[in-house]
Design a protein around this motif. Structure first.
Motif, PDB file in Angstrom:
ATOM      1  N   ASP A  89     -11.524  -8.018  -5.221  1.00  0.00           N
ATOM      2  CA  ASP A  89     -12.711  -6.747  -4.401  1.00  0.00           C
ATOM      3  C   ASP A  89     -13.691  -6.749  -3.553  1.00  0.00           C
ATOM      4  OD1 ASP A  89      -9.949  -5.401  -5.952  1.00  0.00           O
ATOM      5  OD2 ASP A  89     -11.189  -4.650  -7.831  1.00  0.00           O
ATOM      6  N   ALA A  90     -14.148  -8.423  -4.487  1.00  0.00           N
ATOM      7  CA  ALA A  90     -15.697  -8.651  -3.556  1.00  0.00           C
ATOM      8  C   ALA A  90     -15.217  -8.777  -2.285  1.00  0.00           C
ATOM      9  CB  ALA A  90     -15.795  -9.553  -4.543  1.00  0.00           C
ATOM     10  N   PHE A  91     -14.145  -9.142  -2.289  1.00  0.00           N
ATOM     11  CA  PHE A  91     -14.131 -10.084  -0.187  1.00  0.00           C
ATOM     12  C   PHE A  91     -13.029  -8.956   0.370  1.00  0.00           C
ATOM     13  CE2 PHE A  91     -10.535 -11.732   2.143  1.00  0.00           C
ATOM     14  CZ  PHE A  91     -10.986 -12.959   2.744  1.00  0.00           C
ATOM     15  N   LEU A  92     -12.897  -7.760  -0.355  1.00  0.00           N
ATOM     16  CA  LEU A  92     -12.211  -6.363   0.511  1.00  0.00           C
ATOM     17  C   LEU A  92     -13.428  -6.038   1.221  1.00  0.00           C
ATOM     18  CD1 LEU A  92      -9.089  -6.210  -0.725  1.00  0.00           C
ATOM     19  CD2 LEU A  92      -9.143  -6.808   1.042  1.00  0.00           C
ATOM     20  N   GLU A  93     -13.986  -5.773   0.007  1.00  0.00           N
ATOM     21  CA  GLU A  93     -15.104  -4.605   0.052  1.00  0.00           C
ATOM     22  C   GLU A  93     -16.333  -5.488   1.333  1.00  0.00           C
ATOM     23  OE1 GLU A  93     -16.368  -1.759  -0.886  1.00  0.00           O
ATOM     24  OE2 GLU A  93     -14.750  -1.600  -2.177  1.00  0.00           O
ATOM     25  N   PHE A  94     -16.528  -7.367   0.928  1.00  0.00           N
ATOM     26  CA  PHE A  94     -17.208  -7.869   1.961  1.00  0.00           C
ATOM     27  C   PHE A  94     -16.513  -7.452   3.938  1.00  0.00           C
ATOM     28  CE2 PHE A  94     -17.782 -11.619   3.747  1.00  0.00           C
ATOM     29  CZ  PHE A  94     -18.871 -11.397   4.730  1.00  0.00           C
ATOM     30  N   LEU A  95     -15.025  -7.712   3.629  1.00  0.00           N
ATOM     31  CA  LEU A  95     -14.377  -7.253   4.896  1.00  0.00           C
ATOM     32  C   LEU A  95     -14.504  -5.850   5.784  1.00  0.00           C
ATOM     33  CD1 LEU A  95     -10.736  -9.042   4.375  1.00  0.00           C
ATOM     34  CD2 LEU A  95     -13.479 -10.397   5.909  1.00  0.00           C
ATOM     35  N   ILE A  96     -14.753  -4.955   5.229  1.00  0.00           N
ATOM     36  CA  ILE A  96     -15.276  -3.663   5.059  1.00  0.00           C
ATOM     37  C   ILE A  96     -16.217  -3.637   6.195  1.00  0.00           C
ATOM     38  CG2 ILE A  96     -14.842  -1.727   4.576  1.00  0.00           C
ATOM     39  CD1 ILE A  96     -13.404  -2.151   2.525  1.00  0.00           C
ATOM     40  N   TRP A  97     -17.538  -4.086   4.855  1.00  0.00           N
ATOM     41  CA  TRP A  97     -18.724  -4.487   5.097  1.00  0.00           C
ATOM     42  C   TRP A  97     -19.265  -5.277   6.509  1.00  0.00           C
ATOM     43  CZ3 TRP A  97     -22.034  -8.573   5.955  1.00  0.00           C
ATOM     44  CH2 TRP A  97     -23.363  -8.598   6.243  1.00  0.00           C
ATOM     45  N   ARG A  98     -18.398  -6.382   7.160  1.00  0.00           N
ATOM     46  CA  ARG A  98     -18.200  -7.396   8.098  1.00  0.00           C
ATOM     47  C   ARG A  98     -18.104  -6.617   8.809  1.00  0.00           C
ATOM     48  NH1 ARG A  98     -19.066  -9.274  11.438  1.00  0.00           N
ATOM     49  NH2 ARG A  98     -19.388 -11.762  12.948  1.00  0.00           N
ATOM     50  N   PHE A  99     -17.158  -5.909   9.190  1.00  0.00           N
ATOM     51  CA  PHE A  99     -16.332  -5.605  10.336  1.00  0.00           C
ATOM     52  C   PHE A  99     -16.599  -3.787  10.642  1.00  0.00           C
ATOM     53  CE2 PHE A  99     -13.941  -8.741   9.732  1.00  0.00           C
ATOM     54  CZ  PHE A  99     -13.929  -9.727  10.279  1.00  0.00           C
ATOM     55  N   SER A 100     -18.158  -3.549   9.923  1.00  0.00           N
ATOM     56  CA  SER A 100     -18.347  -2.185   9.979  1.00  0.00           C
ATOM     57  C   SER A 100     -19.171  -1.722   9.785  1.00  0.00           C
ATOM     58  CB  SER A 100     -17.587  -0.813   9.040  1.00  0.00           C
ATOM     59  OG  SER A 100     -17.721  -1.679   7.823  1.00  0.00           O
ATOM     60  N   ILE A 101     -20.329  -1.895   8.545  1.00  0.00           N
ATOM     61  CA  ILE A 101     -21.570  -1.857   9.024  1.00  0.00           C
ATOM     62  C   ILE A 101     -22.774  -2.676   9.881  1.00  0.00           C
ATOM     63  CG2 ILE A 101     -24.108  -1.675   7.237  1.00  0.00           C
ATOM     64  CD1 ILE A 101     -22.433  -0.237   5.278  1.00  0.00           C
ATOM     65  N   TRP A 102     -22.022  -4.027   8.990  1.00  0.00           N
ATOM     66  CA  TRP A 102     -22.598  -5.205  10.054  1.00  0.00           C
ATOM     67  C   TRP A 102     -23.024  -5.202  10.948  1.00  0.00           C
ATOM     68  CZ3 TRP A 102     -26.868  -8.864   9.121  1.00  0.00           C
ATOM     69  CH2 TRP A 102     -26.460 -10.041   9.705  1.00  0.00           C
ATOM     70  N   PRO A 106     -19.222   2.397  12.170  1.00  0.00           N
ATOM     71  CA  PRO A 106     -19.086   3.036  10.811  1.00  0.00           C
ATOM     72  C   PRO A 106     -18.599   2.572  10.345  1.00  0.00           C
ATOM     73  CG  PRO A 106     -18.555   4.655  12.530  1.00  0.00           C
ATOM     74  CD  PRO A 106     -18.976   3.422  13.148  1.00  0.00           C
ATOM     75  N   THR A 107     -18.009   2.671   8.381  1.00  0.00           N
ATOM     76  CA  THR A 107     -17.114   2.795   7.893  1.00  0.00           C
ATOM     77  C   THR A 107     -15.314   2.893   8.469  1.00  0.00           C
ATOM     78  OG1 THR A 107     -17.464   3.860   6.112  1.00  0.00           O
ATOM     79  CG2 THR A 107     -18.579   2.113   6.237  1.00  0.00           C
ATOM     80  N   PRO A 108     -14.580   2.964   8.000  1.00  0.00           N
ATOM     81  CA  PRO A 108     -13.593   3.859   8.165  1.00  0.00           C
ATOM     82  C   PRO A 108     -13.632   5.277   8.086  1.00  0.00           C
ATOM     83  CG  PRO A 108     -12.986   1.828   7.254  1.00  0.00           C
ATOM     84  CD  PRO A 108     -14.081   1.990   7.117  1.00  0.00           C
ATOM     85  N   GLY A 109     -13.807   5.232   6.181  1.00  0.00           N
ATOM     86  CA  GLY A 109     -14.604   6.750   5.595  1.00  0.00           C
ATOM     87  C   GLY A 109     -15.316   7.345   6.732  1.00  0.00           C
ATOM     88  N   ASN A 110     -16.517   6.987   7.104  1.00  0.00           N
ATOM     89  CA  ASN A 110     -17.559   7.508   8.071  1.00  0.00           C
ATOM     90  C   ASN A 110     -16.606   8.295   9.128  1.00  0.00           C
ATOM     91  OD1 ASN A 110     -19.518   7.233   5.839  1.00  0.00           O
ATOM     92  ND2 ASN A 110     -19.986   5.534   7.023  1.00  0.00           N
ATOM     93  N   ALA A 111     -16.008   6.995  10.073  1.00  0.00           N
ATOM     94  CA  ALA A 111     -15.357   7.380  11.307  1.00  0.00           C
ATOM     95  C   ALA A 111     -14.624   8.421  11.154  1.00  0.00           C
ATOM     96  CB  ALA A 111     -14.808   6.074  11.897  1.00  0.00           C
TER      97      ALA A 111
END
Length: 345
Positions: A89-102, A106-111
């Motif tokens: 779960d932490a790895f997936l959350e990190f991937l979403i953060w790395r390719f969106s907020i960083w 926007p994150t997929p939901g925000n987009a």
């Protein structure tokens, strides 16, 4: 002869420097008005439903990625990924953060909901304010703190909870230090839930900061494009809500229904009555086997196994015959004249 008399009360023409005096008198007032408008922001309202939908879509996206990742390891040892679920779960959350907020995206939901994060601390009104949605994105420090709080914080807390449950820190037989640590964890969790509830109430009132992390970082969600339409239609959401409520109602009612009662109620409407009538004297309608100790249900005189009929009559005093749906008032052994009242046994 008409004489024209001059009006002594008529105003005399202003002096040449009168406008300078008026300007000097009004200048402090204009200066105060300009300063008051300089520190004001345009009142913008971000839909609370859109913000909640964006969070829900992010959760669903993470679940979909997790499902696909689990399928990759489906041929490996069963249960191997279960012990590493917090890391996954932490790895997936990190991937979403790395390719969106960083990368300031926007994150997929925000987009999907046309939202982005804005640094509310550095928000300043420029000379040309058009929509009130202008403003810089998150700083590097805010992004790192967001990652530590969402990814690292959730991972550490999940691991701590699983470790304490495995070690049974909450049992009375444990050492005092373990019990105190368990009590401290419970208090921290209770305080966090209370603070989250208070933040939710404030969010519903003001429309800012969905969770405590956003409030602590002053990361506000605003519209990315003021002219963009909603990506997810309300029609789809209404159908989804109706189906969710219907499924929850079925999950609530199904355990309350008696299967035998439902079968007895639907039996008269069954189309295959010829096959059932041919099996009346050959098999027990409950266990579908040849009766070893045959008994007859009265008054319909259909054949049952003794134990099948006896247990059904004991469980439900108003038991109806499984073949004809007629109430069974007594039971009689095949070839005997002795009747056993079901309500007396």
């Amino acid at each position: 002869m008409i004489s024209v008399r001059s009006n002594p009360s008529a105003a005399a023409p202003p002096q040449e420097d009168a406008w300078i005096t008026s300007y000097q008198n009004l200048r402090p007032h204009w200066h105060s008005v300009a300063l008051s408008h300089q520190h004001q922001t345009l009142p913008i309202s971000i839909s609370r439903v859109n913000q909640f939908d964006a969070a829900r879509l992010d959760i669903e996206m993470s679940a979909m990625l997790k499902e696909q990742l689990v399928k990759v390891f489906s041929l490996m040892k069963p249960g191997m990924l279960f012990q590493f679920e917090p890391e996954l779960d932490a790895f997936l959350e990190f991937l979403i953060w790395r390719f969106s907020i960083w990368v300031d995206k926007p994150t997929p939901g925000n987009a999907l909901m046309n939202l982005r994060y804005r640094d509310e601390r550095a928000m300043e009104i420029r000379e040309k304010v058009r929509t009130g949605l202008e403003g810089p994105g998150l700083t590097v420090a805010q992004k790192m703190c967001y990652c530590i709080a969402t990814v690292g914080g959730q991972y550490i807390w999940a691991r701590l909870q699983s470790f304490s449950a495995f070690r049974r820190w909450g049992d009375s037989e444990q050492r005092p230090l373990a019990r105190r640590a368990w009590g401290l964890m419970q208090r921290i969790e209770g305080l966090y839930k209370a603070a989250s509830f208070g933040n939710l109430v404030i969010f519903l009132y003001t429309g800012r900061y969905r969770n405590l992390i956003e409030r602590a970082l002053r990361a506000r969600l605003v519209y990315e494009s003021p002219n963009m339409n909603r990506a997810v239609s309300f029609e789809y959401m209404n159908r989804q809500l109706v189906w969710n409520e219907f499924s929850e109602m079925l999950l609530l009612l199904l355990p309350l229904l008696n299967s035998s009662t439902v079968k007895s109620f639907l039996h008269p409407f069954s189309k295959d009555k010829s096959s059932s009538s041919s099996e009346d004297d050959s098999t027990c309608p409950i266990c579908r086997a040849s009766p070893t100790l045959p008994y007859l249900a009265l008054p319909c005189q259909h054949r049952y196994c003794y134990y099948c009929l006896r247990t059904r009559c004991a469980a439900a005093p108003s038991f109806r015959c499984s073949r004809c749906s007629e109430p069974v008032v007594a039971m009689q052994r095949l070839g005997s004249v002795v009747e056993h009242k079901t309500h007396n046994q």
